[in-house]
Design an enzyme around this catalytic site. Structure first.
Site, PDB file in Angstrom:
ATOM      1  N   TYR A 263     -10.057   0.310  -0.456  1.00 35.78           N
ATOM      2  CA  TYR A 263      -9.345   0.805  -1.661  1.00 35.78           C
ATOM      3  C   TYR A 263     -10.181   1.480  -2.787  1.00 35.78           C
ATOM      4  CZ  TYR A 263      -7.304  -0.139  -6.433  1.00 35.78           C
ATOM      5  OH  TYR A 263      -6.968  -0.043  -7.694  1.00 35.78           O
TER       6      TYR A 263
HETATM    7  P1  NAD Z   1       2.027  -1.400  -9.106  1.00 32.33           P
HETATM    8  O1  NAD Z   1       1.979  -1.268  -7.411  1.00 32.33           O
HETATM    9  O2  NAD Z   1       2.682  -2.422  -9.717  1.00 32.33           O
HETATM   10  O3  NAD Z   1       2.448   0.083  -9.711  1.00 32.33           O
HETATM   11  C1  NAD Z   1       2.013   1.167  -8.706  1.00 32.33           C
HETATM   12  C2  NAD Z   1       3.500   2.034  -8.742  1.00 32.33           C
HETATM   13  O4  NAD Z   1       2.957   3.331  -7.908  1.00 32.33           O
HETATM   14  C3  NAD Z   1       4.313   1.584  -7.627  1.00 32.33           C
HETATM   15  O5  NAD Z   1       5.687   1.126  -8.506  1.00 32.33           O
HETATM   16  C4  NAD Z   1       4.665   2.238  -6.523  1.00 32.33           C
HETATM   17  O6  NAD Z   1       5.812   2.322  -6.123  1.00 32.33           O
HETATM   18  C5  NAD Z   1       4.100   3.624  -7.038  1.00 32.33           C
HETATM   19  N1  NAD Z   1       3.524   4.619  -6.004  1.00 32.33           N
HETATM   20  C6  NAD Z   1       2.800   4.452  -5.242  1.00 32.33           C
HETATM   21  N2  NAD Z   1       2.483   5.430  -4.425  1.00 32.33           N
HETATM   22  C7  NAD Z   1       3.568   6.320  -4.791  1.00 32.33           C
HETATM   23  C8  NAD Z   1       3.897   7.522  -4.180  1.00 32.33           C
HETATM   24  N3  NAD Z   1       3.335   8.138  -3.289  1.00 32.33           N
HETATM   25  N4  NAD Z   1       4.932   8.313  -5.034  1.00 32.33           N
HETATM   26  C9  NAD Z   1       5.659   7.743  -5.859  1.00 32.33           C
HETATM   27  N5  NAD Z   1       5.086   6.374  -6.414  1.00 32.33           N
HETATM   28  C10 NAD Z   1       4.024   5.756  -5.863  1.00 32.33           C
HETATM   29  O7  NAD Z   1       0.389  -1.482  -9.373  1.00 32.33           O
HETATM   30  P2  NAD Z   1      -0.336  -1.461 -10.871  1.00 32.33           P
HETATM   31  O8  NAD Z   1      -1.143  -2.726 -10.776  1.00 32.33           O
HETATM   32  O9  NAD Z   1       0.607  -1.307 -12.080  1.00 32.33           O
HETATM   33  O10 NAD Z   1      -1.327  -0.382 -10.888  1.00 32.33           O
HETATM   34  C11 NAD Z   1      -1.147   0.862 -11.282  1.00 32.33           C
HETATM   35  C12 NAD Z   1      -2.415   1.690 -11.022  1.00 32.33           C
HETATM   36  O11 NAD Z   1      -3.355   1.153 -11.780  1.00 32.33           O
HETATM   37  C13 NAD Z   1      -2.722   1.895  -9.700  1.00 32.33           C
HETATM   38  O12 NAD Z   1      -3.009   3.336  -9.545  1.00 32.33           O
HETATM   39  C14 NAD Z   1      -3.888   1.143  -9.366  1.00 32.33           C
HETATM   40  O13 NAD Z   1      -4.751   1.203  -8.737  1.00 32.33           O
HETATM   41  C15 NAD Z   1      -4.550   1.082 -10.747  1.00 32.33           C
HETATM   42  N6  NAD Z   1      -5.349  -0.196 -11.355  1.00 32.33           N
HETATM   43  C16 NAD Z   1      -4.619  -1.191 -11.379  1.00 32.33           C
HETATM   44  C17 NAD Z   1      -5.208  -2.310 -11.862  1.00 32.33           C
HETATM   45  C18 NAD Z   1      -4.768  -3.822 -12.066  1.00 32.33           C
HETATM   46  O14 NAD Z   1      -5.389  -4.564 -12.534  1.00 32.33           O
HETATM   47  N7  NAD Z   1      -3.331  -3.809 -11.838  1.00 32.33           N
HETATM   48  C19 NAD Z   1      -6.638  -2.306 -12.007  1.00 32.33           C
HETATM   49  C20 NAD Z   1      -7.499  -1.089 -11.756  1.00 32.33           C
HETATM   50  C21 NAD Z   1      -6.600  -0.089 -11.521  1.00 32.33           C
HETATM   51  C1  UGA Z   2      -7.550  -5.944  -9.526  1.00 29.26           C
HETATM   52  C2  UGA Z   2      -6.314  -5.007  -8.847  1.00 29.26           C
HETATM   53  O1  UGA Z   2      -5.522  -5.860  -7.801  1.00 29.26           O
HETATM   54  C3  UGA Z   2      -6.825  -3.927  -8.212  1.00 29.26           C
HETATM   55  O2  UGA Z   2      -6.007  -3.056  -7.778  1.00 29.26           O
HETATM   56  C4  UGA Z   2      -7.842  -3.345  -9.322  1.00 29.26           C
HETATM   57  O3  UGA Z   2      -8.191  -2.076  -8.740  1.00 29.26           O
HETATM   58  C5  UGA Z   2      -8.823  -4.217  -9.630  1.00 29.26           C
HETATM   59  O4  UGA Z   2      -8.299  -5.469 -10.259  1.00 29.26           O
HETATM   60  C6  UGA Z   2      -9.622  -3.604 -10.829  1.00 29.26           C
HETATM   61  O5  UGA Z   2     -10.008  -4.294 -11.474  1.00 29.26           O
HETATM   62  O6  UGA Z   2      -9.995  -2.370 -10.616  1.00 29.26           O
HETATM   63  P1  UGA Z   2      -8.886  -7.880  -8.230  1.00 29.26           P
HETATM   64  O7  UGA Z   2     -10.065  -8.081  -9.452  1.00 29.26           O
HETATM   65  O8  UGA Z   2      -9.281  -8.252  -7.068  1.00 29.26           O
HETATM   66  O9  UGA Z   2      -8.339  -6.350  -8.330  1.00 29.26           O
HETATM   67  O10 UGA Z   2      -7.841  -8.771  -8.929  1.00 29.26           O
HETATM   68  P2  UGA Z   2      -6.967 -10.043  -8.253  1.00 29.26           P
HETATM   69  O11 UGA Z   2      -6.312  -9.303  -7.230  1.00 29.26           O
HETATM   70  O12 UGA Z   2      -6.297 -10.655  -9.397  1.00 29.26           O
HETATM   71  O13 UGA Z   2      -8.079 -10.965  -7.533  1.00 29.26           O
HETATM   72  C7  UGA Z   2      -9.147 -11.464  -8.589  1.00 29.26           C
HETATM   73  C8  UGA Z   2      -9.944 -12.580  -7.639  1.00 29.26           C
HETATM   74  O14 UGA Z   2      -8.970 -13.699  -7.447  1.00 29.26           O
HETATM   75  C9  UGA Z   2     -10.507 -11.917  -6.379  1.00 29.26           C
HETATM   76  O15 UGA Z   2     -11.682 -12.563  -6.158  1.00 29.26           O
HETATM   77  C10 UGA Z   2      -9.591 -12.436  -5.324  1.00 29.26           C
HETATM   78  O16 UGA Z   2     -10.073 -12.937  -4.124  1.00 29.26           O
HETATM   79  C11 UGA Z   2      -9.228 -14.010  -6.035  1.00 29.26           C
HETATM   80  N1  UGA Z   2      -7.797 -14.491  -5.555  1.00 29.26           N
HETATM   81  C12 UGA Z   2      -6.700 -13.371  -5.657  1.00 29.26           C
HETATM   82  C13 UGA Z   2      -7.524 -15.584  -5.074  1.00 29.26           C
HETATM   83  O17 UGA Z   2      -8.454 -16.607  -4.868  1.00 29.26           O
HETATM   84  N2  UGA Z   2      -6.373 -16.161  -4.687  1.00 29.26           N
HETATM   85  C14 UGA Z   2      -5.376 -15.304  -4.736  1.00 29.26           C
HETATM   86  O18 UGA Z   2      -4.277 -15.768  -4.229  1.00 29.26           O
HETATM   87  C15 UGA Z   2      -5.406 -13.834  -5.191  1.00 29.26           C
END
Ligand code: NAD
Ligand code: UGA
Length: 332
Positions: free
Chosen positions: A161
């Site tokens: 990822y």
């Molecule tokens: P999410 O899965 O809730 O939202 C992502 C959306 O993108 C989904 O609704 C999905 O259907 C849409 N999507 C994916 N591929 C697509 C495509 N080919 N065409 C049209 N739509 C598409 O995820 P999120 O947590 O809201 O994350 C949003 C963005 O932020 C992502 O790019 C993710 O990598 C990035 N991000 C999220 C986090 C986090 O903590 N949530 C942290 C760092 C980065």
């Molecule tokens: C999150 C998002 O899921 C990613 O898409 C994003 O890119 C990333 O943040 C980011 O900051 O860039 P992550 O930090 O792994 O990734 O967040 P969580 O999925 O909430 O996990 C956090 C920690 O909790 C990890 O160590 C994971 O192993 C742990 N975890 C998660 C558990 O122990 N149990 C669970 O059920 C889920």
């Protein structure tokens, strides 16, 4: 309780495209923009007519005159018509999640995180959109020592990822060197939480476990630390990235609430008033031990600082879950 309106930003854009608008971050962003008077075209491949999560995420936007929703896959849909007259594009769509990116799903990560970004970059350049804001990730840093990560640090992704998110960023930086390019900002979001957070993420699962009595699976010893960033803060930084007069390059969005998973469990337990039954499990490949953002650049370029601390953010997240599902409850 945290409020969306807390960050001062310059004037809201007139018209924008938000990709990934049926997702967690994209739906919040679209909603705040519409409330500020912006016309938002939202695109997402998940269809709210058949996908319950998309429908729930989009429900605050339904019936809002400033919002137009398109169900389409960015890998093959016509993007240019969605960009006509747009002041900015927020490219938030992508396949998130560190742990499921090993194995057969990698093709979807590559397609949705890299190839779609290429199509958005091409279309935005052709149409002449002035500003493109892209969702990148703290995961590009990989394993870090105790210090805060700065944007100039050498990225060392430790999951498939994270490799795709770094490739997405690098593609943006390459396009930004072309003469007719939009100004492009890639925001490295750090573990975002709050209402409507994805159900696979830790804070959602910890709250769910406390509120329903179901067990919480803990990967590793729980001492891994994350820079947890509240959704309203993330939205404010994202809008600022489109509205400040000059911004480009990579910017961290985090730096407010670094905590271990065990600390999160303690806060959740006290907020809900119920213990969590923990099922210890093995640490997962690709997970890093620590994330911590240096937010200096975000402050200098965007005038942004995180405002919501972990306790208040989890409190708001808990209330949203309680309102959403009757089987989620606090102890009496
Ligand atoms: P999410 O899965 O809730 O939202 C992502 C959306 O993108 C989904 O609704 C999905 O259907 C849409 N999507 C994916 N591929 C697509 C495509 N080919 N065409 C049209 N739509 C598409 O995820 P999120 O947590 O809201 O994350 C949003 C963005 O932020 C992502 O790019 C993710 O990598 C990035 N991000 C999220 C986090 C986090 O903590 N949530 C942290 C760092 C980065
Ligand atoms: C999150 C998002 O899921 C990613 O898409 C994003 O890119 C990333 O943040 C980011 O900051 O860039 P992550 O930090 O792994 O990734 O967040 P969580 O999925 O909430 O996990 C956090 C920690 O909790 C990890 O160590 C994971 O192993 C742990 N975890 C998660 C558990 O122990 N149990 C669970 O059920 C889920």
């Amino acid at each position: 309780m945290p409020q969306h309106e807390q960050h001062p930003t310059t004037a809201a854009p007139r018209r924008v495209l938000v990709t990934g608008s049926a997702g967690f971050i994209g739906s919040h962003l679209a909603h705040v923009l519409v409330q500020a008077g912006t016309t938002v075209v939202g695109v997402d491949r998940r269809d709210p007519a058949t996908d319950a999560t998309a429908a729930a995420n989009l429900s605050p936007l339904s019936g809002q005159p400033g919002y137009v929703h398109i169900t389409a896959d960015l890998i093959n849909c016509a993007i240019e018509p969605l960009l006509l007259d747009a002041d900015a594009v927020f490219h938030i769509a992508g396949v998130p999640g560190v742990r499921p990116s090993w194995g057969p799903q990698f093709g979807d990560y590559l397609a949705s995180n890299v190839l779609t970004t290429h199509r958005v970059l091409e279309a935005s350049t052709r149409i002449g959109v002035p500003r493109l804001v892209v969702a990148s990730s703290s995961s590009v840093y990989g394993q870090t020592a105790n210090g805060a990560s700065v944007e100039a640090d050498r990225p060392q992704p430790t999951s498939p990822y994270a490799v795709t998110k770094l490739a997405e960023e690098q593609l943006c930086l390459a396009y930004a060197t072309r003469p007719n390019s939009p100004s492009i900002v890639a925001l490295r979001y750090f573990t975002v939480y709050g209402p409507r957070q994805r159900a696979d993420m830790f804070t959602h699962r910890a709250l769910q476990a406390a509120m329903t009595g179901q067990p919480l699976r803990l990967y590793g010893d729980g001492r891994q630390r994350r820079d947890f960033t509240y959704i309203d803060d993330v939205v404010a930084a994202t809008i600022a990235a489109a509205t400040v007069p000059t911004a480009q390059g990579v910017i961290n969005v985090g730096g407010g609430s670094n905590a271990s998973l065990l600390e999160v469990i303690n806060i959740v337990t006290s907020l809900v008033g119920r213990d969590i039954q923990i099922q210890q499990d093995r640490a997962r490949s690709g997970d890093v031990l620590l994330t911590r953002a240096d937010p200096s650049r975000a402050h200098e370029v965007l005038g942004w600082r995180p405002r919501v601390d972990l306790h208040n953010g989890l409190h708001a997240h808990m209330h949203a879950l309680a309102a959403q599902a009757p089987n989620y409850s606090r102890a009496a």
